[in-house]
Design a protein around this motif. Structure first.
Motif, PDB file in Angstrom:
ATOM      1  N   GLY A 117      19.037 -23.455  11.271  1.00 18.40           N
ATOM      2  CA  GLY A 117      20.206 -24.278  11.630  1.00 18.40           C
ATOM      3  C   GLY A 117      19.711 -25.600  12.118  1.00 18.40           C
ATOM      4  O   GLY A 117      20.239 -26.413  12.193  1.00 18.40           O
ATOM      5  N   GLY A 118      18.424 -25.648  12.379  1.00 23.02           N
ATOM      6  CA  GLY A 118      17.918 -26.773  12.545  1.00 23.02           C
ATOM      7  C   GLY A 118      17.514 -27.640  11.617  1.00 23.02           C
ATOM      8  O   GLY A 118      17.929 -27.542  10.503  1.00 23.02           O
ATOM      9  N   SER A 119      16.875 -28.975  11.722  1.00 23.31           N
ATOM     10  CA  SER A 119      16.616 -30.014  11.014  1.00 23.31           C
ATOM     11  C   SER A 119      15.415 -30.580  11.051  1.00 23.31           C
ATOM     12  O   SER A 119      14.589 -30.473  12.105  1.00 23.31           O
ATOM     13  CB  SER A 119      17.338 -31.118  11.252  1.00 23.31           C
ATOM     14  N   LEU A 120      14.648 -31.006   9.920  1.00 28.47           N
ATOM     15  CA  LEU A 120      13.338 -31.648  10.060  1.00 28.47           C
ATOM     16  C   LEU A 120      13.368 -32.507   8.891  1.00 28.47           C
ATOM     17  O   LEU A 120      14.266 -32.799   7.991  1.00 28.47           O
ATOM     18  CB  LEU A 120      12.328 -30.527   9.487  1.00 28.47           C
TER      19      LEU A 120
ATOM     20  N   LYS B 152      20.535 -27.475  -2.590  1.00 22.24           N
ATOM     21  CA  LYS B 152      21.747 -28.550  -2.627  1.00 22.24           C
ATOM     22  C   LYS B 152      22.799 -28.558  -1.721  1.00 22.24           C
ATOM     23  O   LYS B 152      23.038 -27.328  -1.018  1.00 22.24           O
ATOM     24  CB  LYS B 152      22.349 -28.187  -3.901  1.00 22.24           C
ATOM     25  N   GLY B 153      22.956 -29.773  -1.266  1.00 23.75           N
ATOM     26  CA  GLY B 153      23.931 -29.579   0.117  1.00 23.75           C
ATOM     27  C   GLY B 153      23.361 -29.740   1.347  1.00 23.75           C
ATOM     28  O   GLY B 153      23.969 -30.074   2.294  1.00 23.75           O
ATOM     29  N   ARG B 154      22.249 -29.187   1.395  1.00 23.51           N
ATOM     30  CA  ARG B 154      21.461 -29.277   2.742  1.00 23.51           C
ATOM     31  C   ARG B 154      20.274 -30.154   2.747  1.00 23.51           C
ATOM     32  O   ARG B 154      19.914 -30.793   3.829  1.00 23.51           O
ATOM     33  CB  ARG B 154      20.813 -27.905   2.840  1.00 23.51           C
TER      34      ARG B 154
ATOM     35  N   SER C 179      20.482 -27.800   8.160  1.00 27.39           N
ATOM     36  CA  SER C 179      20.806 -26.396   8.022  1.00 27.39           C
ATOM     37  C   SER C 179      19.649 -25.447   7.786  1.00 27.39           C
ATOM     38  O   SER C 179      19.988 -24.575   6.800  1.00 27.39           O
ATOM     39  CB  SER C 179      22.083 -26.189   7.251  1.00 27.39           C
ATOM     40  N   LEU C 180      18.586 -25.363   7.930  1.00 27.89           N
ATOM     41  CA  LEU C 180      17.411 -24.701   7.598  1.00 27.89           C
ATOM     42  C   LEU C 180      17.442 -23.265   7.880  1.00 27.89           C
ATOM     43  O   LEU C 180      18.160 -22.872   8.921  1.00 27.89           O
ATOM     44  CB  LEU C 180      16.070 -25.295   8.310  1.00 27.89           C
ATOM     45  N   LYS C 181      17.115 -22.699   6.898  1.00 28.13           N
ATOM     46  CA  LYS C 181      16.945 -21.145   6.794  1.00 28.13           C
ATOM     47  C   LYS C 181      15.543 -20.583   6.894  1.00 28.13           C
ATOM     48  O   LYS C 181      14.468 -21.154   6.449  1.00 28.13           O
ATOM     49  CB  LYS C 181      17.775 -20.555   5.504  1.00 28.13           C
ATOM     50  N   PRO C 182      15.417 -19.450   7.258  1.00 29.85           N
ATOM     51  CA  PRO C 182      14.173 -19.034   7.484  1.00 29.85           C
ATOM     52  C   PRO C 182      13.607 -18.798   5.994  1.00 29.85           C
ATOM     53  O   PRO C 182      12.338 -19.019   5.628  1.00 29.85           O
ATOM     54  CB  PRO C 182      14.289 -17.310   7.940  1.00 29.85           C
ATOM     55  N   GLU C 183      14.112 -18.499   4.761  1.00 33.26           N
ATOM     56  CA  GLU C 183      13.708 -18.514   3.421  1.00 33.26           C
ATOM     57  C   GLU C 183      13.126 -20.049   3.046  1.00 33.26           C
ATOM     58  O   GLU C 183      12.644 -20.365   1.900  1.00 33.26           O
ATOM     59  CB  GLU C 183      14.831 -18.115   2.340  1.00 33.26           C
ATOM     60  N   ASP C 184      13.586 -21.011   3.701  1.00 30.61           N
ATOM     61  CA  ASP C 184      12.756 -22.429   3.722  1.00 30.61           C
ATOM     62  C   ASP C 184      11.283 -22.509   4.094  1.00 30.61           C
ATOM     63  O   ASP C 184      10.733 -23.586   3.820  1.00 30.61           O
ATOM     64  CB  ASP C 184      13.793 -23.410   4.191  1.00 30.61           C
ATOM     65  N   THR C 185      11.038 -21.495   4.875  1.00 29.09           N
ATOM     66  CA  THR C 185       9.792 -21.467   5.288  1.00 29.09           C
ATOM     67  C   THR C 185       8.644 -21.454   4.254  1.00 29.09           C
ATOM     68  O   THR C 185       8.575 -20.779   3.129  1.00 29.09           O
ATOM     69  CB  THR C 185       9.345 -20.234   6.173  1.00 29.09           C
TER      70      THR C 185
END
Length: 122
Positions: free
Chosen positions: A15-18, A64-66, A84-90
Motif C-alpha cells: 500500500g505504500g509508495s516509492l 497500470k493505474g498504480r 499502492s505497492l503490492k508484495p508482487e512488485d518486489t
C-alpha cells in the motif's frame, strides 16, 4: 560514455509508495525511448513502463493505474512513481535507454543501469 544510475529503491509495506530515479549522462536524453524493467528472483525480466518521444507512455497491465513514468529533461532524470505497492512488485528495477518502438517498448535497448532493489512486505 553513457551511464544510467538508478536510485531510491527501498523497503515498504504493502500500500505504500516509492519514487525511483534514473540519472542519465552521455545520452541524447531528450529523444528516443526509455523504459523501466524489473526482475524478481527466479523470474524473467519484464517491462514495467516505457516513455517514447514520439508515442508517449506505455504501462504493463500489472502496474497500470498504480505506476507513472516521467522524465525531466533539465535534470536528465527518468522517474518511476510507484503507488499502492503490492508484495508482487518486489524485484530489482532497472532503467534502460534505446531507440525505435515495438509493442509499447523500445525496439532495442543500448544501455542499462545497474538496478535498484524494491521490496514490498505484506
Amino acid at each position: 560514455q553513457v551511464q544510467l544510475v538508478e536510485s531510491w529503491g527501498g523497503s515498504v509495506q504493502a500500500g505504500g509508495s516509492l519514487r525511483l530515479s534514473c540519472v542519465v549522462s552521455g545520452y541524447t536524453y531528450s529523444t528516443n525511448c526509455m523504459s523501466w524493467f524489473r526482475q524478481a528472483p527466479g523470474k524473467e525480466r519484464e517491462g514495467v513502463a516505457s516513455l517514447h518521444s514520439d508515442v508517449g507512455t506505455y504501462y504493463a497491465d500489472s502496474v497500470k493505474g498504480r505506476f507513472t513514468i516521467s522524465k525531466d529533461n533539465a535534470k536528465n532524470t527518468l522517474s518511476l512513481q510507484m503507488n499502492s505497492l503490492k508484495p508482487e512488485d518486489t524485484a530489482m528495477y532497472y532503467c534502460a535507454a534505446g531507440e525505435g518502438y515495438r509493442r509499447g517498448f523500445c525496439y532495442e535497448y543500448n544501455y542499462w543501469g545497474q538496478g535498484t532493489q524494491v521490496t514490498v512486505s505484506s
